[in-house]
Motif scaffolding. Sequence first.
Motif, mmCIF file in Angstrom:
data_model
loop_
_atom_site.group_PDB
_atom_site.id
_atom_site.type_symbol
_atom_site.label_atom_id
_atom_site.label_comp_id
_atom_site.label_asym_id
_atom_site.label_seq_id
_atom_site.Cartn_x
_atom_site.Cartn_y
_atom_site.Cartn_z
ATOM 1 N N ASP A 33 0.836 -1.211 0.000
ATOM 2 C CA ASP A 33 0.000 0.000 0.000
ATOM 3 C C ASP A 33 0.869 1.258 0.000
ATOM 4 O OD1 ASP A 33 -2.822 1.143 0.403
ATOM 5 O OD2 ASP A 33 -1.648 2.129 1.971
ATOM 6 N N GLU A 34 1.941 1.214 0.776
ATOM 7 C CA GLU A 34 2.856 2.363 0.819
ATOM 8 C C GLU A 34 3.512 2.597 -0.548
ATOM 9 O OE1 GLU A 34 4.240 4.515 3.578
ATOM 10 O OE2 GLU A 34 2.152 4.081 4.024
ATOM 11 N N GLY A 36 2.403 1.725 -3.540
ATOM 12 C CA GLY A 36 1.482 2.028 -4.646
ATOM 13 C C GLY A 36 1.685 1.049 -5.789
ATOM 14 N N ASP A 37 1.203 1.417 -6.974
ATOM 15 C CA ASP A 37 1.184 0.499 -8.124
ATOM 16 C C ASP A 37 2.555 -0.121 -8.405
ATOM 17 O OD1 ASP A 37 -1.583 1.276 -9.060
ATOM 18 O OD2 ASP A 37 -0.570 3.208 -9.281
ATOM 19 N N SER A 61 7.619 0.556 -7.755
ATOM 20 C CA SER A 61 6.276 1.030 -8.066
ATOM 21 C C SER A 61 6.424 2.183 -9.053
ATOM 22 C CB SER A 61 5.574 1.501 -6.797
ATOM 23 O OG SER A 61 6.224 2.639 -6.284
ATOM 24 N N ILE A 62 5.318 2.752 -9.473
ATOM 25 C CA ILE A 62 5.399 3.880 -10.397
ATOM 26 C C ILE A 62 6.253 4.973 -9.783
ATOM 27 C CG2 ILE A 62 4.061 5.770 -11.426
ATOM 28 C CD1 ILE A 62 1.839 3.802 -11.999
ATOM 29 N N LYS A 63 6.118 5.176 -8.472
ATOM 30 C CA LYS A 63 6.777 6.332 -7.871
ATOM 31 C C LYS A 63 8.101 6.039 -7.190
ATOM 32 C CE LYS A 63 3.988 6.046 -3.667
ATOM 33 N NZ LYS A 63 2.768 6.473 -3.006
ATOM 34 N N ALA A 64 8.407 4.782 -6.874
ATOM 35 C CA ALA A 64 9.590 4.548 -6.036
ATOM 36 C C ALA A 64 10.245 3.197 -6.292
ATOM 37 C CB ALA A 64 9.208 4.652 -4.567
#
Lengths: 124, 365
Positions: A33-34, A36-37, A61-64
Amino acid sequence: MSFDVPDNLYYLESHEWIDPDTGRVGISDFAQDELGDVVFVELPGVGDELDADSEFGVVESIKAVSDIYAPVSGEVTDVNETLEDEPELVNDDPFGDGWLVELDFDDADLDDLLTAEEYRDQIA
Amino acid sequence: MAQRRPPLYGRHEDRGAKFTEFGGWQMPVEFDSISTEHAAVRDAAGIFDVSHMGEIEVSGPDAERLMQRLTTNDVTALDPGDAQYSAITDEDGVMLDDTVVYRLPESRDAEFLFVPNAGHDEEAYDRWTTYRDEQDFAATVDNVTADYGMVAVQGPEAPDLVSARADGDVLDLSKFEATDASVAGVDCLVANTGYTGERGFELVFPSDGAGAVWDAFASDCQPCGLGARDTLRMEYGFLLSGQDFDPEENPRTPYEAGIGFAVKLDTEFVGRDALEAQYEQGVDQQFVGVTLRERGVPRHGYEITTPDGDTVGEVTSGTMSPTLDEPIGLGYVDEAHAEDGESVRVVVRGTGKKATITTPPFIDQ
């Protein structure tokens, strides 16, 4: 928000879990959950030897980008190759189809890990 | 230092947003998921709280001269209600920030409004007032960042959504044109601008009207966070201040950063002479897109090399494109390797992954 924390698993502070019966390792519901995708997972090969607390792969994930750590020392006996095409399984089913690797390990090493109750306290 | 919160913070919290620190602001990064929010903007519409963007108003007899000297584009080309993309450069032509400059409709008290990036409003204010005082210009500069809220409604359905809620003729607005309009009883500046590549509008309004404006869209519009804003802008190759250029970490001129169109050398501005020299000599490195052809994701700081392993540049932004389901990045490479289709490598955790230089936008406009 409440997160799923199955009682039968052991956990690392860095949010990985291990199933003591099957040796399967993954990341927790909280961790997915932290992040994300999830879009990409990089895993070791079958036969690789892992040291407890060492980085053994990466979940992006998309962001990290996030390193993943081995809960215990052991040999990789299986790798979830489905994640190559369906990395989103880590989000959809982190304790089921989103598992990462399977390890052959020594049960005594589980004593160093968090119980479900202790992990629940950590993410509360 | 305490983080600044947008006027809509409580609404985002109630909606279950995840927050992140950005430019000194505590902003929503994600409401549902980045992929969901990204798709909503490409396919329908999304609303972003962009109240972290700065707002500086400039007025007075020398307002136009002041704006002309401190931004690279030609503000004399702006009629009331027009806007333009521009850069703020130092004496060496290095970009301190990029910005949108509005010449406000005549109904407004101030003549110009410009929008520095998050966390840059105070330095922009200092720069404007210091230069004004040095030049003895008659101009008033007000940092009104705390007084205004700002949202962006973006996506193919955005024109209909905004038009249905605004009492002005927003559908008649050309790109980079703005007008006064009332939305949910709140006086707004509605501008046909945005940062997603989609059709859409940015609305600027007094902070105390933020809730009413947001609520007017809440039921028909996907709330979107900074995460989706980032992936959307990357697909179009739009620069992110502080990441794709930074005066300290990664000093770049507008020509290197691919926004030479926003530099008008026939105007007088700080950095003009340095930029004219670079325009004549050409740049050593260019801002490009890169598409990975192997598994992996390019990220900020990853090296770009030739197939032989010689370093020719660096990634400044990267993600898995939600629209294309392909790993894409932005960055700078040596001029000789900047051509569209050039075969390169992106070094992902020590391994050179096959990649191709791809001139943005990555998706069809």
